[in-house]
Structures are given as C-alpha cells and as structure tokens.
Motif scaffolding. Structure first.
Motif, PDB file in Angstrom:
ATOM      1  N   ASN A 106       0.834  -1.202   0.000  1.00 14.53           N
ATOM      2  CA  ASN A 106       0.000   0.000   0.000  1.00 14.53           C
ATOM      3  C   ASN A 106       0.873   1.257   0.000  1.00 14.53           C
ATOM      4  O   ASN A 106       0.626   2.195  -0.762  1.00 14.53           O
ATOM      5  CB  ASN A 106      -0.934   0.002   1.205  1.00 14.53           C
ATOM      6  N   PHE A 108       3.942   1.460  -0.950  1.00 11.24           N
ATOM      7  CA  PHE A 108       4.673   1.504  -2.219  1.00 11.24           C
ATOM      8  C   PHE A 108       3.809   2.103  -3.324  1.00 11.24           C
ATOM      9  O   PHE A 108       4.253   2.956  -4.088  1.00 11.24           O
ATOM     10  CB  PHE A 108       5.122   0.092  -2.608  1.00 11.24           C
ATOM     11  N   GLY A 109       2.566   1.677  -3.394  1.00 15.71           N
ATOM     12  CA  GLY A 109       1.680   2.192  -4.433  1.00 15.71           C
ATOM     13  C   GLY A 109       1.407   3.673  -4.267  1.00 15.71           C
ATOM     14  O   GLY A 109       1.353   4.426  -5.233  1.00 15.71           O
ATOM     15  N   GLU A 110       1.240   4.086  -3.023  1.00 18.67           N
ATOM     16  CA  GLU A 110       0.875   5.488  -2.783  1.00 18.67           C
ATOM     17  C   GLU A 110       2.072   6.419  -2.894  1.00 18.67           C
ATOM     18  O   GLU A 110       1.957   7.520  -3.432  1.00 18.67           O
ATOM     19  CB  GLU A 110       0.235   5.621  -1.390  1.00 18.67           C
TER      20      GLU A 110
END
Lengths: 187, 187
Positions: A106, A108-110
């Motif tokens: 999460n 990493f994605g954000e």
DNA sequence: ATCGGCAGAGAACGATCGTTCTCTGATCTG
DNA sequence: CAGATCAGAGAACGATCGTTCTCTGCCGAT
C-alpha cells in the motif's frame, strides 16, 4: 536495545494504525496529535517529519511481520510444516477484522514513486521474506525454484484477501503450496 | 459504441499514465492540464471532478486488462494453454519498462478506504478476473478449487514484480501454475 | 459591421495540511 | 524568592491543490 522512547513507540503505534486503515496522505498530523495526545511540537521533536514517522512505521511493521512468521513457525517442527505455517499466519491476520492488505505494498503504491525511501523499505521487506522462504526450502531439501513460487503465493493471498474482504485466499494458497512442495520433493 | 469524446479519451489516457506512474494524489489537475493541453475549464466540463477522472481511468484499465488477456489467450488453443497464457501476458507487461504494479491494487491502497467507488472498482476487476480463470478451469476439466490458486499466483506475480523490479515472478508463477494444473488434472 | 454567445486561458478562491512560532506556566537553580 | 530555562498547547504561516470565476477574443448570425 531499542533506542526509542515510550512516546515514540506510542506515536509509531498510532500512526501505523491510522496510516494502514486509511492511507498515508489521508491522515493529518493533527489527527495523529489528537489520537496520541502528543502535541505537535512534541511530535516534531520526536521525529523530523511525517515522512520520518512513516519510515519508522514501516520498520516496525517489518519487525512485527518477521516475529509473527517466526512464532507461527515455532509451533511446528519440520521445514515443510514451517513453510505451510506461513499461510496459517496469513489466515489469522486476514481474519483479524482490520485487514486491508500488505502495508508495504500500500505504501509503495501510494508513495513509492515520490519517496524513494518508501520503495526501498518495501523492497527490503520483500527480499527479507524471500530469503526466509528460501532458507526453509533448502532445509526441506527441495529445489531452490520452489521458494519464489511459495513467496508469490503468499503475496497473492495478501492482495486477494484485501480486495475480496475474505480470508479464503489463505486456504487456497496453503493448498497450492502443499501441492507444489509435494511435487518438488517427489522430483 | 463508446460515448466518450476524443478529448475525454485523451484526458483519460494522460491521467492513467500520470496516476499510475506517480500515485493519484501526487498528480495535480494543473499537471493534467499541461500534459493534455486541455484547459482546466474544459477538463471540468468533460468530467465532474478529479475523482470522476480516476473512475474513468479505472474503467479503461479494466477494459485494457480484459482485452489483453483475451488476446494472449487467442494465440493458443487449449484451455490449459489459455490459462498459462495469462502468465505470458504478465511477463510482457512486467518488461514494458513502466510497470509499477497493479493499478487497481495501488488505487485501492491509496484511496480505497476513503473513496468507496475505488474499492468497488478494484473488487469488480478482481472478481471479473476470477470468473475468467474459473471458466477456463472448468473448460479444462479441472476441479474448481484450482481457479483461486491460479488467480492468487497471478496477483502475487504482479506485486512481486512491482517491488522487485524484475519480471522473473511471471516465470515462477507460470511454472507453479503448470504444476498445479498438472496435479489437478491427474487427480 | 454589430451584437451575442461561447470557449479558452489562467487568475483567483477557499480549504487543507505540514511545519513553525508564540505565549503561557511550571520547574529548577542559586 | 528571583530569574532563567524548558515544555506544552494550539494559533499562525506558507505552500499546495481542487475547483470556480473572470476576462478576453473569436465566430456566426442578421
């Protein structure tokens, strides 16, 4: 020998809970202040910035994951059972009510693309897990190619459980792991 | 019969590229304006809000995923090969240079908790994929329990490839899938 | 040619948020 | 007891961003 003060630990705890439940940018420093009862001035004396808090949170999450996996492994005795205990650990986690995916993925994605340290923390966590699995695979006497397969099953179970909202993925992953281990040992 | 204007499609295209590469909240409307050459006023006449743009982006991503998977499946002829072609498709995607994980999982982690429509879009995409896999598993004459296992491998390969930055996960997942399919058919 | 409406560009608004500053009061020192 | 240092609380600052508004110039109709 943890250098962190109690106030730091409490702040990291609360930040982890908030960041994980709602996303990092969705949580304001003011919310962290009201949640912890620690004033903004104090928070900024304990940490350089919100980013520093996030990195401390990720560190702590890494420790909790590692110790949780190890505790599950300690309940059984063979390398094969230790490998399978990973999915039991995941099942427990998925059913704890507040599960919302892997915190590293999460984060990493954000923020992975804008905050390199976040991408690094995620990479380190995954690599550490892959090494753990690879060690057990070697102890079980199975070919090394089994390890990434088992790790991928664990990763996939985490995202599938997050989005479906069900813990079934842990069981499916465990069943698949059993078949793969069997096949690898039979070879 | 697409109801979208060319300007809308161009905006969705650019938004997808930016959101995916850097995270959604990291991209400003002004950046989207300069990237597309479409004025803010025009953007807001084409879409109600940034959120509406995001939902259109996710819709389009769903279509692209579905058609990409279908195209890969069309290159082979048996249900088993079609199942395996999923991982070949993933491998191509991972190596295209801009891969940064599953856009739905990234959006879910960043905004799923605060924007219910985002969580819904992610859930729908994953369910649709699970149905696709389940259909092929049935056509292959394998037990239904194989389908979630193969889907979990695909999910796990996506996150592993994203964080490790390598496409190896696609091959590992394919190898594992082959073993699981074999075992399921042998039963 | 003149008027009316429309679209584009970007300035402006209002809200939000990370971070810092100020003010207050308490504690410790000599 | 007086003065100085420190910590807490939250007000304030400065920057950013989604969204709206204004102004300008163009185009078509009469």
């Amino acid at each position: 020998m943890d250098e962190r003060s109690d106030a730091q630990k409490a702040a990291i705890d609360a930040a982890d809970r908030l960041f994980y439940a709602r996303g990092i940018q969705a949580v304001t420093m003011d919310e962290l202040r009201s949640e912890t009862g620690i004033s903004l001035k104090k928070l900024y004396s304990l940490f350089d910035s919100k980013k520093a808090i996030l990195l401390a949170v990720l560190d702590r999450r890494h420790e909790l994951w590692t110790s949780g996996i190890a505790r599950a492994a300690d309940a059984v005795s063979t390398p094969t059972d230790r490998l399978l205990s990973i999915y039991d650990f995941l099942h427990d986690w998925f059913t704890d009510g507040n599960y919302r995916g892997c915190g590293f993925i999460n984060a990493f994605g954000e923020l992975g693309a804008t905050v390199p340290a976040v991408a690094l923390a995620a990479r380190e966590q995954k690599e550490s897990f892959q090494r753990y699995v690879a060690d057990l695979v070697e102890q079980a006497g199975a070919p090394a190619s089994l390890a990434p397969q088992l790790a991928i099953l664990a990763e996939g179970a985490q995202t599938t459980a997050a989005i479906s909202g069900s813990a079934d993925a842990a069981r499916s992953a465990r069943d698949a792991a059993e078949i793969l281990i069997d096949a690898a040992l039979r070879r």
